[in-house]
Design an enzyme around this catalytic site. Sequence first.
Site, mmCIF file in Angstrom:
data_model
loop_
_atom_site.group_PDB
_atom_site.id
_atom_site.type_symbol
_atom_site.label_atom_id
_atom_site.label_comp_id
_atom_site.label_asym_id
_atom_site.label_seq_id
_atom_site.Cartn_x
_atom_site.Cartn_y
_atom_site.Cartn_z
ATOM 1 N N CYS A 56 44.946 26.420 29.758
ATOM 2 C CA CYS A 56 44.489 26.810 28.059
ATOM 3 C C CYS A 56 42.602 26.603 28.763
ATOM 4 O O CYS A 56 41.794 27.243 27.788
ATOM 5 C CB CYS A 56 43.941 25.462 27.848
ATOM 6 S SG CYS A 56 44.672 24.151 28.280
ATOM 7 N N HIS A 105 39.866 27.476 46.969
ATOM 8 C CA HIS A 105 40.337 26.852 45.264
ATOM 9 C C HIS A 105 41.205 26.449 44.596
ATOM 10 O O HIS A 105 41.439 25.788 43.915
ATOM 11 C CB HIS A 105 39.514 28.627 45.123
ATOM 12 C CG HIS A 105 39.577 28.612 43.788
ATOM 13 N ND1 HIS A 105 38.802 27.833 42.611
ATOM 14 C CD2 HIS A 105 40.456 29.424 42.549
ATOM 15 C CE1 HIS A 105 38.678 28.139 41.244
ATOM 16 N NE2 HIS A 105 40.384 28.652 41.422
#
Lengths: 429, 274
Positions: A56, A105
């Site tokens: 999301c 990351h």
Amino acid sequence: MSQGFKQQTILLIGVNHKTAPVEVREPLALKGAEEEPVKLFAQIPPVDEVLFLSTCNRVEVLFTSTDPKRALIELKELWAQKSGLPVPTIDEHVYEYRNEDAIRHIFMVASSLDSMVVGEPQILGQLKDAYRHASDFKTTGMVLNRLLHKAFSVAKKVRTETKIGSQAVSISYAAVELARKIFGELSDKVAMLIGAGEMAELAAQHLISNGVKGLIVANRTLERAVELSTQLGGDAIGLDEIEDALVKADIVISSTGAPGLVLTKDQVKRAMRPRRHRLLFLIDIAVPRDIDPAINDIENVYLYDIDDLKGVVEENKQERAKEAKKAERMVEEELLKFLSWMKTLDVLPVIQGIQEKAEAIRRRELERSKKYLGNLSDDQLEAIERLTNSIVQKILHDPIVCLRKNASNEECVKALLDTTSILFNLDSN
Amino acid sequence: MDRFFFVLAFLVYGVSFGGFFVHMITLKKPVKRAALWVLFCGFILHGLSIGARWYESGHPPVVNFHETLSFVAFFMTGLYLALEQKYRLKTIGTFVTPIILLIMAAAAVQPQRVVPLPPALQSIWLPIHATICLISYAVFALSFCISVMFLIQERQIKKKHLGGLFKRLPSLDALDVMNERCLKVGFPLLTIGIVTGSIWAEEAWGRYWGWDPKETWSLITWLWYAAILHQRLTVGWRGRRAAIMTIIGFLTLIFTFIGVNFLLSGEHSYVSRF
């Protein structure tokens, strides 16, 4: 170096809650695409291995390529085409990371250091799902397999060795915090879940542990609604009964996978009078959104979507900052380890090249000699195979060991690779 | 003597406000407890001031502006302390004490001499009518504070700007419930106040109702609060709309209480003449 020995580059391109609004993330998630996104991206010729992560808060493509420049261009074009967003819009919002940065990351993402709520546990599960999905479609290979497994172990280490996840924080936690500011006590409130997915379940558990009085589970398939409501202790209804249930509910959490709106402004408006204008709090954690944003304009109705919840979780950030620092140090350590493994990867194509060349020579010479050797028994043939093979291996042994040994030595590895290529004349192959 | 206690109470209320303000910033519980105790001390001193004045004049001190304003502030403080004792809503003190201070300041600048009661006011109805009205004003002043808090909190949640105040204000539901309770207490008091005033008017002037500006505005205020209560109880109005209506109601009340006496002449204008 020749084409065949080009280095693999790990790349990551994506958007998250910090770089792109939900309007941009929604189409990029490619929810309605006919083909699986990961399969789609794997078809791009310069892309070797690929993984597609969509949650999301973020949509990311992690991939490897020996021609990163071209791969990026083609990937963006395909993404733009399938999402309906123009390439400049994508360019404006995406971040691109390469090698070291990409690895860092993905480690940060897995350890939930890059999440909206730092330390939230869901993201690891979502990343694992994305990896499983990619494995099912066989779009990952040696590099991504190793990278992802490492990411999972880093995440586990961060979780066990820091206090980053000691508080129950997540989107649902933030939602509960907000509900408390609207309702105060939750003990006389009724919550309704729309969609019976994992997110909804988590939110429901959180609300129950915070003492809501009742729970209504609405789902497209009634079976799943019944299953969840039995498990959590509530009532199950179908999606078509939502409007009636709105009269009873005080907190609505929606997280369906539906492509369109599940709750419209008119529906909520109609429900307000029979509810006697009691305050209504709606949380839309679905991407694409389930609840019409205009609902927030109705009096006594408060609608928050994923982005809005950012404000709520902002408060917790400082508390976590210290633990996050510790976690980041751990990520850096693991990153260094992975990078040194990556460097050994650079020498692999050269080693492979030498081995292939030697093997080709061995076969060719063996074939040539066979006619002079006359009829040989199978045993004799096998003995010759073994002999030649072993001569080749023994000759190559030292150069290969030398290459492997120096793989992580940045200064000499390039010269060594070049020299090896020249000595073995690998370019001509 | 009453002035001495009045000034002392005023100062102590000021200190208490400082405490509530510090509490709002630091959210330290002991600070709030201390502020509440200080406020309680102020309340006692204020009570002494009113008692001394009553003793000195020989009639209930609810005749001129200084006295009535002081009375409203006194009741507001008492009500707030009682409310705090029961519900323990955080930071309301930071919003209530400035209003108390404002009323005290307004009372302080009014002429404060004690005058004998004119014959028209010498009635048993004076303490009954005036006290009930003033208590209802205090309740409505409290609901005004709560409504302002509600609007601030509501705006933050609606606009999704969850600033520092967001954390410090009570929940919307709690504020709304409190507001409704104030209305349910204040409205009957106001009604009784008007009715007793009417009976007294009959006794003093031979008529129940004379469309005196004060009476007319009281009726307007009463109708306004009746409308809010009606909408709340029948339709279920609440939240922002109810809060805005409460604020408007209180402004009307202030006009009825103060404005009318200065701007329009009528039977009640004696208040401003003392």
